[in-house]
Design a protein around this motif. Structure first.
Motif, PDB file in Angstrom:
ATOM      1  N   GLU A 122     -12.050 -22.283 -10.228  1.00  0.00           N
ATOM      2  CA  GLU A 122     -13.456 -21.891 -10.166  1.00  0.00           C
ATOM      3  C   GLU A 122     -14.337 -23.094  -9.868  1.00  0.00           C
ATOM      4  O   GLU A 122     -15.268 -23.018  -9.049  1.00  0.00           O
ATOM      5  N   ALA A 123     -14.049 -24.201 -10.524  1.00  0.00           N
ATOM      6  CA  ALA A 123     -14.834 -25.414 -10.287  1.00  0.00           C
ATOM      7  C   ALA A 123     -14.661 -25.903  -8.850  1.00  0.00           C
ATOM      8  O   ALA A 123     -15.621 -26.386  -8.229  1.00  0.00           O
ATOM      9  N   ARG A 126     -16.772 -23.708  -6.599  1.00  0.00           N
ATOM     10  CA  ARG A 126     -18.182 -24.017  -6.789  1.00  0.00           C
ATOM     11  C   ARG A 126     -18.545 -25.308  -6.068  1.00  0.00           C
ATOM     12  O   ARG A 126     -19.588 -25.392  -5.392  1.00  0.00           O
ATOM     13  N   ARG A 130     -21.223 -25.595  -2.933  1.00  0.00           N
ATOM     14  CA  ARG A 130     -22.421 -26.433  -2.987  1.00  0.00           C
ATOM     15  C   ARG A 130     -22.428 -27.448  -1.861  1.00  0.00           C
ATOM     16  O   ARG A 130     -23.472 -27.685  -1.228  1.00  0.00           O
ATOM     17  N   VAL A 158     -24.511 -13.890  -3.835  1.00  0.00           N
ATOM     18  CA  VAL A 158     -23.846 -15.185  -3.967  1.00  0.00           C
ATOM     19  C   VAL A 158     -23.874 -15.935  -2.641  1.00  0.00           C
ATOM     20  O   VAL A 158     -24.174 -17.152  -2.588  1.00  0.00           O
ATOM     21  N   PHE A 162     -25.960 -19.612  -1.483  1.00  0.00           N
ATOM     22  CA  PHE A 162     -25.345 -20.804  -0.876  1.00  0.00           C
ATOM     23  C   PHE A 162     -25.604 -20.848   0.631  1.00  0.00           C
ATOM     24  O   PHE A 162     -24.806 -21.432   1.383  1.00  0.00           O
ATOM     25  N   ASN A 480     -20.155 -16.703 -11.990  1.00  0.00           N
ATOM     26  CA  ASN A 480     -20.076 -18.051 -12.565  1.00  0.00           C
ATOM     27  C   ASN A 480     -20.294 -19.148 -11.537  1.00  0.00           C
ATOM     28  O   ASN A 480     -20.489 -20.310 -11.907  1.00  0.00           O
ATOM     29  N   LEU A 481     -20.244 -18.790 -10.258  1.00  0.00           N
ATOM     30  CA  LEU A 481     -20.530 -19.799  -9.241  1.00  0.00           C
ATOM     31  C   LEU A 481     -22.020 -20.136  -9.193  1.00  0.00           C
ATOM     32  O   LEU A 481     -22.403 -21.205  -8.730  1.00  0.00           O
ATOM     33  N   LEU A 482     -22.849 -19.215  -9.687  1.00  0.00           N
ATOM     34  CA  LEU A 482     -24.300 -19.403  -9.634  1.00  0.00           C
ATOM     35  C   LEU A 482     -24.802 -20.101 -10.893  1.00  0.00           C
ATOM     36  O   LEU A 482     -24.204 -19.964 -11.966  1.00  0.00           O
ATOM     37  N   ARG A 487     -28.317 -15.953 -11.950  1.00  0.00           N
ATOM     38  CA  ARG A 487     -27.361 -14.862 -12.007  1.00  0.00           C
ATOM     39  C   ARG A 487     -28.070 -13.527 -12.204  1.00  0.00           C
ATOM     40  O   ARG A 487     -28.954 -13.415 -13.074  1.00  0.00           O
TER      41      ARG A 487
END
Length: 981
Positions: A122-123, A126, A130, A158, A162, A480-482, A487
């Motif tokens: 996930e990180a 993300r 970004r 989402v 981005f 969770n990316l936001l 969100r």
């Protein structure tokens, strides 16, 4: 001591020795001390959800035992499927418990794939998102399967956060030609739901509505509603197509035509319908608009182009003109792009001429798959990735590398070193293999979601089982990316809750729970209106497309229609689907090339000969199979198999005809081509054995699958003319009244309260094999594999057998064959240890721990429905989680067969006993009968004279397969009704 006594003692001793000397460690029983509040150990719990094996979105009920799902059944409250389910829906569990399912994210490194934690994955996403967003707009792209609006809106939010563009919705079977036709004529690319059940004459030109077209379970039910025998008559169905699919095999008349010329036949019909001499009241403006277009399509010209005789054209035209509620369907997915567009435009104009109000089209209720983007849009999105310097690509459960012709070009785009590709996929497939990061997510039965099966039905999904992986819901992962303040909701379940409650009178927790329990929000309060106004200028568009129709040619044409079992290929890793034979060929596991029987004979080919099929895009090799339902000059290879990467069951099994199709699409409609001319068809010089499960395709005059003409029902009833010959032998129900001292040596059985029986209406059976999949799921049947099938060691308890009419080999009859539970069962008398046992309720039980494997019962069974376990069949983890705990898993050396789902009978007994009553009619529904989309199977007790089976056995169509051998089967068949068209 006689031989039988010795064998009984020997078998008892063998069991004792085996039990005492087993190398297996002893099993321990554990009590579920801390079970969840909605779980009762040993008692199933049912959870309503939605099937996502195809875009139709049927409602399902998931049967949960001790935290795991063991069976899926249709949700009777869901308006699409009304409690039934197709074979792909039954096999959804084998995706859930597939041993090749990915359990952790995988990151591609120089040393190969490396598993990483979900948090790190996930990180990583993300950070990539970004970084791409900071370098400009349009640097992030997403391609997704057809999803519900809630999830689609989240994807868009989402991507917008981005600086990305809207997601591309990719569906391999997106019906682009049909949507384009609606766009041209009615102004909107809609896919309206059809009221097929209200039609009296149905004419199709290839649309396989019983298999993969739009919503097959829904249309199977509606088709049989219009085509069922009622008051001595039934609706008429005619199919005109190059290939007799399963849908075409259910037609009253199948007419073959050259591939790509369906539109020419429709234009000839329009000319007939709009002619002044027929008396049809056709709108004058419509007549004038079409007159110029249809002028050259005389019956003789159409016959020259299409191969459809003038006589056949006249027959179809006569049926349409005489109909009160006619309905015309266009082509299916197995046709060429521009040719399909021409056929769909022509079919809509023909419907307008026949029924100006289009009363059988529900434009306010449309199929969800209409949101899918055109194939041209999908291809443009991949091509634009280099032009727009797309740095991050998100792929949600799609496999375009496999399912799009020329997929290698897409693979090259995705494999670009400067591009990071994330595949949200639970399996390693051709597209996932090109990704840099594969992230498994929760599957449909594990997550919260909402899905609009159509515009009138908002279906819900919920977690139906305990977690078997740590995979997150895709919605939660994307949220969770936001940043927290951007969100749209705290978690994805909250978004789903908001969607479900919006528009409801009461937006409370109680309303939410009731909606989830019901499986969705299904209302009849939607606004109704007439059909949209037709744009007659679209006739000019039709004329343009008619100019592209092919001229008669001697070259072979390859067709690659989707498969009822594998769809576009997404089901090719489900062993139940692979092991279930194709109904038309009776061949599992293998991919065959179907060629016209006469063409094969002329070319000196025989079944199993391997041929090389070459097109401008490549070549494949496949064994040939003769099939009368193929127009000469056509080769049909069903799509779905031939994966290079798709787990142990999908990889390297069969061939993929999509790989050699023309990759181009229609310029205006964006429709792909599922048919392409062959550059050559060459014999390779070798042959392979076909893994057929069929015996002879003809009944050879035996009373196995007889039919009856609609005007002869009740006229030639042999029930009143008893004799001992095959034709005069009477119906002998498995009851005392079925016995006669003049022909029976033994007295009837004394049954206690019930005599279970099944009625199979062959006029309702469409051969879809949904019952076969349900039987596999319910009864823990082993998967044997291609090699064992070739050895004749298949294990299916229920098979759909296919019989041809010797007078017309393209006329097929489907016969569901299972254990007949005979009252005078040949198997019971020959077993030395009494393993086949006649129960007090008439069931032919098989007592597994008595069986010593002599197989005498199988040899003495005239129906050949008993299966012997030659091996202990493999079930790699976690497949055993799907096993039904109420059914014994059989081991090597044991005979097995259909039990009429005795575990369900026992459950009904327990309920009735607790309520101090008898079992009610319809309370026991075996798995096969429960899932049948057309209601072909009926179960009940013959001792209840008011039961449905007791009433149906009086039908003049009733007969028993091989009844003249006096086995007195408890499975009673109703003859298929034929009508001359």
């Amino acid at each position: 001591m006689n031989r039988r006594t010795f064998l009984k003692i020997a078998s008892m001793g063998s069991v004792a020795v085996a039990a005492g000397c087993s190398a297996k460690p002893e099993d321990n029983l554990f009590t579920m001390v801390r079970a969840t509040e909605d779980m009762v150990t040993g008692k199933e719990a049912w959870y309503a959800s939605t099937c996502r094996e195809c875009p139709a979105g049927c409602g399902v009920l998931a049967k949960n035992r001790e935290g795991r799902i063991i069976k899926l059944e249709g949700n009777h409250l869901h308006p699409v499927n009304l409690g039934t389910l197709c074979i792909r829906g039954q096999a959804a569990l084998q995706g859930l418990y597939n041993p090749d399912r990915l359990w952790m994210p995988r990151l591609k490194t120089e040393d190969g794939w490396q598993e990483i934690p979900f948090e790190k994955a996930e990180a990583l996403i993300r950070g990539k998102a970004r970084a791409a967003a900071n370098r400009g707009t349009g640097r992030i792209s997403m391609v997704t399967e057809v999803v519900g609006q809630t999830q689609l809106d989240l994807f868009a939010a989402v991507l917008q956060a981005f600086n990305g563009e809207s997601p591309i919705v990719f569906e391999p079977l997106a019906h682009e030609a049909l949507k384009f036709a609606h766009q041209q004529i009615f102004g909107s690319p809609a896919l309206p739901v059809l009221q097929m059940d209200r039609a009296d004459v149905l004419v199709g030109f290839g649309a396989d509505f019983l298999e993969t077209w739009l919503s097959p379970v829904e249309y199977a039910r509606k088709f049989k509603a219009m085509h069922m025998l009622s008051n001595g008559s039934k609706g008429v169905f005619v199919q005109v197509s190059p290939f007799q699919s399963l849908t075409g095999a259910n037609a009253d008349r199948w007419i073959g035509c050259r591939p790509g010329t369906e539109a020419a036949v429709i234009m000839g019909l329009i000319r007939t319908v709009t002619g002044d001499e027929n008396g049809r009241n056709v709108n004058r403006n419509l007549r004038d608009a079409l007159a110029v277009v249809t002028e050259t399509y005389t019956p003789e010209a159409v016959a020259r182009m299409s191969g459809v005789s003038v006589e056949d054209q006249t027959i179809v035209g006569r049926q349409l003109l005489a109909a009160k509620q006619p309905l015309v369907l266009g082509t299916g997915a197995g046709s060429a792009g521009s040719h399909a567009v021409a056929a769909e435009l022509a079919a809509l104009f023909l419907n307008l001429a026949l029924n100006p109000e289009l009363s059988l089209f529900d434009f306010n209720n449309r199929h969800r798959v209409e949101i899918a983007d055109r194939r041209s849009t999908v291809l443009d999105a991949f091509d634009a990735m280099d032009k727009k310097s797309v740095e991050l690509v998100l792929l949600n459960n799609v496999n375009p590398v496999f399912s799009i012709p020329g997929g290698s070009r897409i693979a090259k785009t995705l494999s670009h070193k400067k591009r990071f590709v994330v595949a949200f996929s639970n399996f390693m497939d051709e597209t996932a293999a090109t990704a840099d990061l594969i992230v498994p997510v929760q599957m449909a039965l594990e997550t919260w979601d909402a899905y609009e099966s159509n515009t009138a039905a908002l279906a819900t999904l919920q977690p139906t089982m305990g977690k078997i992986t740590q995979a997150p819901a895709l919605g939660d992962l994307l949220l969770n990316l936001l940043p927290p303040d951007q969100r749209p909701a705290a978690d994805y379940q909250s978004m789903v809750t908001r969607t479900v409650l919006t528009g409801q009178d009461s937006q409370t927790a109680t309303t939410w729970l009731k909606t989830i329990q019901k499986g969705g929000r299904f209302g009849d309060d939607r606004a109704t209106s007439g059909s949209p106004k037709a744009n007659l200028r679209a006739a000019a568009t039709l004329k343009t497309y008619l100019a592209t129709l092919p001229e008669p040619s001697d070259e072979y044409v390859l067709m690659a229609p989707p498969s009822i079992r594998f769809f576009d290929g997404r089901g090719a890793n489900r062993p139940w689907l692979i092991e279930t034979p194709d109904t038309l060929t009776q061949i599992p596991w293998q991919t065959t090339a179907l060629i016209n029987t006469d063409s094969m004979a002329a070319d000196g080919m025989k079944d199993g000969d391997v041929v090389t099929l070459k097109t401008q895009s490549g070549e494949i090799q496949a064994p040939v199979k003769a099939y009368a339902g193929v127009f000469p000059g056509t080769v049909v290879v069903s799509a779905g198999q031939g994966h290079s990467v798709f787990g142990r069951w999908g990889s390297g099994q069969g061939v993929n005809p999509l790989a050699i199709l023309d990759p181009s699409v229609d310029a205006d409609a964006g429709a792909p081509s599922f048919a392409t001319p062959l550059a050559s068809l060459e014999k390779s010089g070798r042959s392979v054995a076909l893994a057929t499960t069929s015996g002879h395709r003809l009944a050879l005059g035996r009373k196995i699958a007889p039919t009856v003409a609609i005007d002869q029902i009740g006229h030639q009833d042999s029930h009143d003319k008893p004799g001992l010959t095959m034709d005069s032998f009477p119906l002998t129900p498995p009851l005392p009244e079925g016995y006669d001292p003049k022909r029976d040596l033994y007295p009837p059985h004394d049954h206690d309260g019930y005599r279970w029986a099944m009625i199979v209406d062959m006029d309702r059976c469409i051969g879809c094999t949904a019952c076969v999949g349900a039987c596999y799921a319910e009864n823990n049947i082993g998967i044997v594999g291609e090699k064992r099938i070739l050895e004749g060691r298949e294990m299916a308890w229920l098979q759909i057998q296919c019989y041809q009419n010797p007078a017309d080999m393209a006329r097929l009859t489907f016969l569901p064959m299972m254990c007949q539970h005979c009252d005078n069962a040949p198997c019971e008398a020959v077993c030395p240890v009494y393993a086949p046992h006649h129960s007090k309720e008439g069931l032919n039980n098989q007592i597994y721990n008595r069986c010593i494997g002599t197989r005498f019962c199988g040899q003495n069974c005239p129906y050949k429905v008993r299966r012997f376990n030659w091996f202990d069949w493999e079930r790699p983890e976690p497949l055993p989680m799907q096993l039904n705990p109420n059914v014994t898993v059989r081991s090597k050396g044991v005979m097995e067969k259909c039990s009429f789902c005795i575990q369900r009978i026992k459950d009904a007994h327990n309920v009735a006993k607790n309520e101090n009553r008898a079992i009610r009619d319809g309370e026991v529904v075996p798995a096969c009968a429960q899932t049948c989309p057309t209601g072909a199977l009926t179960f009940g007790s013959l001792m209840d004279k008011t039961s449905r089976v007791s009433q149906l056995i009086k039908d003049p169509r009733a007969y028993q397969v091989l009844g003249y051998v006096n086995t007195k089967p408890a499975v009673i068949y109703l003859k298929k009704v034929t009508q001359t068209v």
